[in-house]
Design a protein around this motif. Sequence first.
Motif, PDB file in Angstrom:
ATOM      1  N   THR A  85      70.239  35.935  21.945  1.00 33.67           N
ATOM      2  CA  THR A  85      69.453  36.359  20.771  1.00 33.67           C
ATOM      3  C   THR A  85      70.056  37.614  20.151  1.00 33.67           C
ATOM      4  O   THR A  85      70.194  37.710  18.927  1.00 33.67           O
ATOM      5  CB  THR A  85      67.986  36.617  21.178  1.00 33.67           C
ATOM      6  N   LEU A 120      71.466  38.051  16.365  1.00 34.49           N
ATOM      7  CA  LEU A 120      70.860  39.041  15.471  1.00 34.49           C
ATOM      8  C   LEU A 120      71.896  40.022  14.925  1.00 34.49           C
ATOM      9  O   LEU A 120      71.924  40.302  13.734  1.00 34.49           O
ATOM     10  CB  LEU A 120      69.741  39.795  16.196  1.00 34.49           C
ATOM     11  N   TYR A 139      72.192  40.345  11.016  1.00 37.26           N
ATOM     12  CA  TYR A 139      71.279  41.361  10.446  1.00 37.26           C
ATOM     13  C   TYR A 139      71.741  42.772  10.819  1.00 37.26           C
ATOM     14  O   TYR A 139      72.448  42.971  11.809  1.00 37.26           O
ATOM     15  CB  TYR A 139      69.839  41.108  10.925  1.00 37.26           C
ATOM     16  N   ILE A 193      66.915  45.147  12.679  1.00 35.70           N
ATOM     17  CA  ILE A 193      66.615  44.676  14.046  1.00 35.70           C
ATOM     18  C   ILE A 193      65.681  45.656  14.741  1.00 35.70           C
ATOM     19  O   ILE A 193      64.678  45.262  15.346  1.00 35.70           O
ATOM     20  CB  ILE A 193      67.914  44.482  14.863  1.00 35.70           C
ATOM     21  N   ASN A 209      62.019  45.546  13.854  1.00 35.72           N
ATOM     22  CA  ASN A 209      61.277  44.323  14.203  1.00 35.72           C
ATOM     23  C   ASN A 209      61.414  44.047  15.704  1.00 35.72           C
ATOM     24  O   ASN A 209      62.210  43.204  16.121  1.00 35.72           O
ATOM     25  CB  ASN A 209      61.819  43.128  13.407  1.00 35.72           C
ATOM     26  N   CYS A 269      61.379  40.505  17.322  1.00 36.95           N
ATOM     27  CA  CYS A 269      62.447  39.530  17.041  1.00 36.95           C
ATOM     28  C   CYS A 269      63.192  39.099  18.304  1.00 36.95           C
ATOM     29  O   CYS A 269      63.823  38.042  18.326  1.00 36.95           O
ATOM     30  CB  CYS A 269      63.440  40.093  16.017  1.00 36.95           C
ATOM     31  N   TYR A 287      65.999  30.553  16.033  1.00 34.66           N
ATOM     32  CA  TYR A 287      66.398  31.208  14.773  1.00 34.66           C
ATOM     33  C   TYR A 287      67.126  30.212  13.878  1.00 34.66           C
ATOM     34  O   TYR A 287      66.863  30.109  12.679  1.00 34.66           O
ATOM     35  CB  TYR A 287      67.310  32.407  15.062  1.00 34.66           C
ATOM     36  N   LEU A 304      64.580  39.217   8.229  1.00 30.70           N
ATOM     37  CA  LEU A 304      64.285  39.019   9.653  1.00 30.70           C
ATOM     38  C   LEU A 304      62.788  38.823   9.917  1.00 30.70           C
ATOM     39  O   LEU A 304      62.400  38.030  10.778  1.00 30.70           O
ATOM     40  CB  LEU A 304      64.819  40.215  10.462  1.00 30.70           C
ATOM     41  N   THR A 327      59.785  36.189  12.483  1.00 31.46           N
ATOM     42  CA  THR A 327      58.700  36.608  13.382  1.00 31.46           C
ATOM     43  C   THR A 327      57.332  36.203  12.823  1.00 31.46           C
ATOM     44  O   THR A 327      56.379  36.020  13.574  1.00 31.46           O
ATOM     45  CB  THR A 327      58.741  38.129  13.635  1.00 31.46           C
TER      46      THR A 327
END
Length: 518
Positions: A70, A74, A78, A83, A86, A89, A97, A114, A118
């Motif tokens: 993950t 991310l 992003y 990141i 959030n 996430c 995703y 992002l 969520t």
Amino acid sequence: MLKIFSRTFKLSRSRLYSSFTQINEKETVYQKFIELYMKHLKIRENEAKKFLQKNPKYWAEKNLKQFESTLIYLTKNYSQTEILNNSNCFRIPATSYESRLQVLNECLFQDIRLIYFTKFISMMNKNILMLKAYNFIDIKSDVILNLKNQIDLPIVISKNLTEKMSLSEIRTELMNAYLKERLKMSETQIEKARKTYRNFHHRSLRSLVDALNILMNELNFTSEQIVKNAFLLYSRAENIKNIINDIPQIAGVNTKQILHTRPRILVQTCDNLKEIISHIKNFNIPEDAILKCSSVATLSPETVYARLEELNKIKEFNVHKSNPRILRLILGQTKAKARLKYMKDLKMRCFSLSVLCDTSKIFEKHVYIGADQTKGKEIIEFLSIQFNISKNDVRTILKSHPHWMKVPVLSIKQTLEFLQLRDFSKKDLLQNLHILLYSIERIESKLKMLLEWKYDDNSNSIDFDLKHVSNSKLLSLCLYFIEREYHFTGMAVYDEEFKFDIKNDLEKIPHDEKMIFI
């Protein structure tokens, strides 16, 4: 009183040690999460700790691999600021995703951020007019038409779809209509699939169409087979293609053929499947064992590895390693360990694969009747591989012994290794295959006696010269002297602690069956 105190103290000390071990393991996992945060997000240790404290339930060891994948996804897509703003996430797997991104693109969301991931479920439950009003979707976009275009065949929709409906409702209607047309599924079957696979209706329409096309066109699944194995509706076309291309065959069998007959394998990702196969090979288990127990591919690679290590440590399990059905012990290891302990408590000795892995009904029946014996399959399988002869030949030799099925495979393996260490060749052992049914203690005492006679010039214990006797003949003599004490009934295969009345047992055995195995 002192004994009770001593026992209580030992128990408390044991529990305390266990608690300390768990704390240390937890700290190690916690540290690994911190290191991952620092490595991928380029932040300081105190910032990483602060981040972890917001999600204390998440940092379990089982989540480490998912967490890292993950993080990689991310950081690739992003900014660090987005990141860090959030924290939720990290709870979403990288594959989710990708799936959610497909859905958002199909629904024509613009400037995908992002927070959309969520809040994905919440956004799907909003109607299109509201989403356009808040500028999540361009006001000129025709979302319903775009969703219809994802489906590659004409469908009949029972409702009139409008922008006043939620995205979730529109997508569900389209998906239902497609499944009815493509697979001829009924409302009841669709509803059952949704209840069983709760997130099924959140998947992308295009990915469902692509998955069914590859399942039906390349793997030759019929609509009935897919409906029967509804988990296939959750499979991803890209993953299926990767499995076919990266793993063209398993144990010499075409992967497409394997996937068709064992569709459960498709629930696993290609990378995980490759890792599982690698673990199995590294533990010297034949690859064709996967074909005998394909469900092992549904476990995580970490679970498979941990259970293979456990299998190596438990000698009663390890002895079955060359058996084609060995992976049943990986799949049901927790149950098998509990059964092994229970049977040991009952002083049973024969722990066959079928007894350890079969249904509770079969196991209870086996224990209830006290049948401490195997069906012979494991013994034949083991000796066939060891001596490189056919199973029929092994059975023909062994069946002349009245109690051959009552000897544990582990005991046979230990005796084989003992005799090989004493320079008896496989040829010598094959000529005296029944010797492997006896315990090391019995064989060792008789061999010692025979070797003393062989090298003692003054021995008058026997009337013939042993000096020029071959190893094969020596084993035959050893077998003779072991069984002579038991009137050649075959009862010498049992341990000394096994209680029996030799006279009664002799009476039960027909005269023509005695001595036939010597």
